[in-house]
Motif scaffolding. Structure first.
Motif, PDB file in Angstrom:
ATOM      1  N   GLY A 157      83.067  35.741  39.778  1.00 28.93           N
ATOM      2  CA  GLY A 157      83.286  34.349  40.143  1.00 28.93           C
ATOM      3  C   GLY A 157      84.468  34.110  41.052  1.00 28.93           C
ATOM      4  O   GLY A 157      85.101  33.059  40.980  1.00 28.93           O
ATOM      5  N   VAL A 158      84.789  35.052  41.930  1.00 27.92           N
ATOM      6  CA  VAL A 158      85.926  34.910  42.830  1.00 27.92           C
ATOM      7  C   VAL A 158      85.497  34.136  44.072  1.00 27.92           C
ATOM      8  O   VAL A 158      84.605  34.555  44.803  1.00 27.92           O
ATOM      9  N   LEU A 159      86.139  32.986  44.308  1.00 31.49           N
ATOM     10  CA  LEU A 159      85.910  32.202  45.518  1.00 31.49           C
ATOM     11  C   LEU A 159      87.128  32.381  46.409  1.00 31.49           C
ATOM     12  O   LEU A 159      88.214  31.866  46.132  1.00 31.49           O
ATOM     13  N   VAL A 160      86.960  33.149  47.473  1.00 35.53           N
ATOM     14  CA  VAL A 160      88.076  33.497  48.360  1.00 35.53           C
ATOM     15  C   VAL A 160      88.278  32.396  49.393  1.00 35.53           C
ATOM     16  O   VAL A 160      87.385  31.576  49.633  1.00 35.53           O
ATOM     17  N   PRO A 161      89.449  32.332  50.029  1.00 39.97           N
ATOM     18  CA  PRO A 161      89.651  31.352  51.092  1.00 39.97           C
ATOM     19  C   PRO A 161      88.729  31.639  52.265  1.00 39.97           C
ATOM     20  O   PRO A 161      88.359  32.796  52.506  1.00 39.97           O
ATOM     21  N   PRO A 162      88.335  30.611  53.019  1.00 40.14           N
ATOM     22  CA  PRO A 162      87.349  30.821  54.089  1.00 40.14           C
ATOM     23  C   PRO A 162      87.824  31.748  55.202  1.00 40.14           C
ATOM     24  O   PRO A 162      86.991  32.310  55.915  1.00 40.14           O
ATOM     25  N   SER A 163      89.136  31.931  55.358  1.00 36.50           N
ATOM     26  CA  SER A 163      89.626  32.816  56.419  1.00 36.50           C
ATOM     27  C   SER A 163      89.474  34.284  56.074  1.00 36.50           C
ATOM     28  O   SER A 163      89.644  35.147  56.920  1.00 36.50           O
ATOM     29  N   ALA A 188      82.638  42.156  52.454  1.00 35.30           N
ATOM     30  CA  ALA A 188      81.323  42.334  51.830  1.00 35.30           C
ATOM     31  C   ALA A 188      81.378  41.937  50.366  1.00 35.30           C
ATOM     32  O   ALA A 188      82.238  42.380  49.610  1.00 35.30           O
ATOM     33  N   GLY A 189      80.456  41.058  49.982  1.00 28.47           N
ATOM     34  CA  GLY A 189      80.352  40.649  48.590  1.00 28.47           C
ATOM     35  C   GLY A 189      81.279  39.527  48.190  1.00 28.47           C
ATOM     36  O   GLY A 189      81.240  39.073  47.048  1.00 28.47           O
ATOM     37  N   GLU A 190      82.120  39.044  49.062  1.00 26.59           N
ATOM     38  CA  GLU A 190      83.022  37.943  48.750  1.00 26.59           C
ATOM     39  C   GLU A 190      82.513  36.666  49.407  1.00 26.59           C
ATOM     40  O   GLU A 190      81.938  36.705  50.496  1.00 26.59           O
ATOM     41  N   HIS A 191      82.739  35.526  48.779  1.00 27.82           N
ATOM     42  CA  HIS A 191      82.266  34.259  49.312  1.00 27.82           C
ATOM     43  C   HIS A 191      83.245  33.163  48.908  1.00 27.82           C
ATOM     44  O   HIS A 191      84.047  33.331  47.985  1.00 27.82           O
ATOM     45  N   SER A 192      83.188  32.044  49.601  1.00 28.71           N
ATOM     46  CA  SER A 192      84.162  30.973  49.384  1.00 28.71           C
ATOM     47  C   SER A 192      83.587  29.817  48.570  1.00 28.71           C
ATOM     48  O   SER A 192      84.321  28.875  48.256  1.00 28.71           O
ATOM     49  N   VAL A 252      81.100  24.128  44.344  1.00 28.77           N
ATOM     50  CA  VAL A 252      82.550  24.341  44.239  1.00 28.77           C
ATOM     51  C   VAL A 252      82.946  25.229  45.411  1.00 28.77           C
ATOM     52  O   VAL A 252      82.397  26.326  45.580  1.00 28.77           O
ATOM     53  N   GLU A 253      83.891  24.747  46.220  1.00 29.26           N
ATOM     54  CA  GLU A 253      84.268  25.473  47.434  1.00 29.26           C
ATOM     55  C   GLU A 253      85.778  25.618  47.520  1.00 29.26           C
ATOM     56  O   GLU A 253      86.530  24.686  47.247  1.00 29.26           O
ATOM     57  N   ASN A 254      86.215  26.811  47.895  1.00 30.66           N
ATOM     58  CA  ASN A 254      87.619  27.063  48.187  1.00 30.66           C
ATOM     59  C   ASN A 254      87.845  26.764  49.667  1.00 30.66           C
ATOM     60  O   ASN A 254      87.260  27.415  50.528  1.00 30.66           O
ATOM     61  N   ASP A 255      88.680  25.765  49.979  1.00 28.40           N
ATOM     62  CA  ASP A 255      88.975  25.472  51.380  1.00 28.40           C
ATOM     63  C   ASP A 255      90.471  25.621  51.667  1.00 28.40           C
ATOM     64  O   ASP A 255      91.032  24.932  52.525  1.00 28.40           O
ATOM     65  N   SER A 256      91.120  26.551  50.941  1.00 30.15           N
ATOM     66  CA  SER A 256      92.555  26.789  51.130  1.00 30.15           C
ATOM     67  C   SER A 256      92.852  27.194  52.562  1.00 30.15           C
ATOM     68  O   SER A 256      92.147  28.024  53.155  1.00 30.15           O
ATOM     69  N   CYS A 257      93.899  26.606  53.119  1.00 26.85           N
ATOM     70  CA  CYS A 257      94.320  26.920  54.489  1.00 26.85           C
ATOM     71  C   CYS A 257      95.269  28.112  54.447  1.00 26.85           C
ATOM     72  O   CYS A 257      96.487  27.951  54.245  1.00 26.85           O
ATOM     73  N   TRP A 258      94.729  29.273  54.603  1.00 23.85           N
ATOM     74  CA  TRP A 258      95.529  30.504  54.582  1.00 23.85           C
ATOM     75  C   TRP A 258      95.164  31.326  55.799  1.00 23.85           C
ATOM     76  O   TRP A 258      93.982  31.599  56.051  1.00 23.85           O
ATOM     77  N   ASN A 259      96.162  31.714  56.548  1.00 22.19           N
ATOM     78  CA  ASN A 259      95.940  32.546  57.724  1.00 22.19           C
ATOM     79  C   ASN A 259      95.915  33.998  57.286  1.00 22.19           C
ATOM     80  O   ASN A 259      96.964  34.602  57.008  1.00 22.19           O
TER      81      ASN A 259
END
Length: 465
Positions: free
Chosen positions: A48-54, A58-62, A196-203
Motif C-alpha cells: 500500500g505504498v503511495l509514492v510522490p508523483p515525481s 517499477a511496481g510503485e504508484h502514487s 486516494v492520491e499522493n500529490d506531495s511536491c518533492w523534487n
C-alpha cells in the motif's frame, strides 16, 4: 460534508474493523528476528505504498482506487477513514565530552542497542458526508501533514544521558476524491468510487532512490467505509443480479471486502492486501507479531529463543519490536499451548435435546438416525428455488458459485440436471443431489448413490418432467 469527529455509533462500528485494519497497517512493519541489522528488515514498506508523483519505479504508484457497490437508504451518510503510516527517520546521536552531539550508526547500552531506523507514525483522514452529496463530480478533500522534528534524550540504567534520538518527518500531502453514481436497472444500487492520491511536491532529482522517496510517501494505505443506513454488496461473492455491475468496478492497487461480523454489511475495508469478506484476527493470537504471514506459535517460540544480545538489539530497534520480545518472554505456557492448532470447520452438534419418538422405540439409539426420523424424507422433501418447489424428479439448470465450487463443478456450469433427492443436514443446510441429463452413466450413478451435490442458490428451476 463535515470533517469527522465520528458519532459514537459510527466510531463503535469502525472500531470493529480496525483490529484487522491495524494488521494491514503494520503488515511487515518489522520482521523476525526484529532487528534492524537483519537482511529482511533492510527493504521495508512493501504494501500500500503511495509514492510522490515525481518518483517513478517499477511496481510503485502514487494513487489507489476503490470501487464498490452500495444500497444506501434515503438520507444515509457515509463515514470514511483513510489510514496510512508517515515514515519517520530516526537518527542516533552520541553525547560527547564537550556537550555536543555527533551522529553514530548505533548507541550501545546495557539493556538495548539503538540503531538508526525508520519508524512509522499512524495518520488518519476522516470525514462524513451525505450519500446524496456524492452525485456527479462528488467531493474532493485535500489533506497535508507538515514536516516535524523531535528529539529524545537517551539515558542508561544509571540515569545518565548518553545521547539522543532525532526524529524527522517530511511534509506530505494528498487528495481524496469520492463520488457515487446510481446504476441503471431495477435495483437502487450506487457505485461508490474512492481515490486516494499522493500529490506531495518533492523534487526527486536524478540520484533519488526508494529510501528517499519513502519519506514523502503514504505507506500501508487503506480505507474504511461505513454506511449508517443501508448496506454494501460483497465484491467477492455478489448476488447473481449484481455480478455484471461488480465486474465493471475498477479497483486499482486495493480490494474492498465486507468487514466486521458475518451477517453485517455496513462496513467495508479496502486493503492493499487481498482479504476475504469478514476477515478476523485469530482469537488465539496473544498480540501483534507484525511478521508477514505470521504463524504465532512458531514466531513466539523462535523469538523466545533469541540470544540476550539479539534481544538487546531488537528492543532498541523499535518500540513495537521491544513489545514482541516482552510478549514472547512473558507468555504463559497455557497461552502458548492455545497457539498449537485450531480447527475452525468443526462445530458442536451433540448436547442436550428433547427426546424423539425414535429414542422411545429404539434403546440406545444414536443421537440422530436419518432413517428413523419421520421429519425428513429425501425422496419427497422439497426446497423452493425461484419460487418453485424443487424435489426428486425436478429438472434444474446448474449455476455453480465460485466460492463454493471446485474446478469440476465449474465445468458443469450451464448443464441441465435431474434432481434425485433433496437432503437436509444437521446444521439446517439443504443440498440438492443431481445427475446430469446427458450423462450416459446416470443409471449407474443412481444405483450406487454417487450423485453431484449443489446448494439451492447454485441451481435454477426448469419445467418439471
Amino acid at each position: 460534508m463535515t470533517t469527522a469527529v465520528f458519532t459514537s455509533d459510527t466510531e463503535a462500528r469502525l472500531a470493529v474493523a480496525r483490529q484487522v485494519a491495524d494488521a494491514v497497517l503494520f503488515e511487515g512493519y518489522v520482521l523476525y528476528p526484529y532487528r534492524a541489522s537483519a537482511a529482511k528488515n533492510r527493504f521495508r514498506w512493501q504494501f500500500g505504498v503511495l509514492v510522490p508523483p515525481s518518483w517513478s519505479a517499477a511496481g510503485e504508484h502514487s494513487q489507489q482506487h476503490t470501487a464498490c457497490l452500495m444500497e444506501p437508504r434515503p438520507g444515509a451518510e457515509l463515514a470514511l477513514e483513510v489510514r496510512f503510516l508517515h515514515v519517520q527517520r530516526r537518527t542516533v546521536e552520541e553525547l560527547r565530552a564537550d556537550g555536543s552531539h555527533a551522529p553514530v550508526p548505533e548507541l550501545r547500552l546495557a539493556d538495548r542497542v539503538l540503531p538508526t531506523w525508520d519508524e512509522g507514525v499512524e495518520e488518519r483522514v476522516t470525514l462524513t458526508v451525505p450519500v446524496g452529496a456524492l452525485d456527479g463530480e462528488g467531493i474532493t478533500v485535500p489533506f497535508t501533514r507538515p514536516a516535524a522534528e523531535e528529539t529524545e534524550d537517551v539515558t542508561d540504567a544509571e540515569g545518565r544521558v548518553r545521547g539522543r534520538l532525532v526524529r524527522r518527518r517530511e511534509a506530505i500531502s494528498g487528495v481524496l476524491r469520492i463520488s457515487a453514481a446510481e446504476l441503471d436497472g431495477p435495483y437502487r444500487v450506487r457505485r461508490l468510487s474512492v481515490t486516494v492520491e499522493n500529490d506531495s511536491c518533492w523534487n526527486a532529482g536524478p540520484d533519488a532512490d526508494r529510501h528517499a522517496a519513502l519519506a514523502h510517501s503514504l505507506v500501508a494505505t487503506h480505507t474504511l467505509l461505513r454506511l449508517d443506513a443501508g448496506s454494501f454488496l460483497s465484491m467477492t461473492d455478489p448476488p447473481e443480479w449484481a455480478r455484471s455491475a461488480v465486474a465493471a468496478c475498477d479497483n486499482r492497487h486495493t480490494w474492498p471486502v465486507l468487514a466486521g461480523e458475518p451477517g453485517h454489511a455496513d462496513l467495508v475495508l479496502s486493503s492493499p492486501i487481498i482479504l476475504d469478506d469478514h476477515p478476523a484476527i485469530a482469537p488465539e493470537s496473544p498480540g501483534a507479531l507484525y511478521d508477514a504471514t505470521e504463524i504465532d506459535e512458531i514466531l513466539a517460540l523462535r523469538t523466545a529463543a533469541l540470544t540476550d544480545e539479539e534481544k538487546r538489539e531488537a528492543r532498541g530497534t523499535d518500540a513495537r519490536a521491544a513489545a514482541v520480545i516482552d510478549l514472547a518472554d512473558t507468555m504463559p505456557q497455557e497461552v502458548l499451548e492455545r497457539l498449537h492448532g485450531a480447527v475452525r470447520s468443526l462445530r458442536e452438534v451433540t448436547g442436550p435435546r428433547e427426546p424423539s419418538g425414535a429414542d422411545l422405540l429404539v434403546p440406545d439409539a444414536p443421537w440422530w438416525d436419518p432413517a428413523g426420523d419421520p421429519s425428513v424424507d429425501p425422496a419427497r422433501d422439497h426446497v423452493l428455488v425461484d419460487g418453485r418447489a424443487v424435489r426428486a424428479g425436478s429438472r434444474v439448470l446448474l449455476c455453480p458459485r465460485l466460492r463454493r465450487s471446485d474446478a469440476q463443478d465449474l465445468f458443469l456450469d450451464g448443464r441441465n440436471a435431474l434432481v434425485e433427492a433433496v437432503l437436509h443436514d444437521v446444521d439446517g443446510g439443504v443440498h440438492i443431489a443431481v445427475t446430469l441429463e446427458d450423462d450416459p452413466g446416470a443409471d449407474i450413478r443412481r444405483e450406487q448413490g454417487r450423485f453431484l451435490y449443489f446448494q439451492p442458490d447454485e441451481v435454477r428451476a426448469l419445467e418439471d418432467v
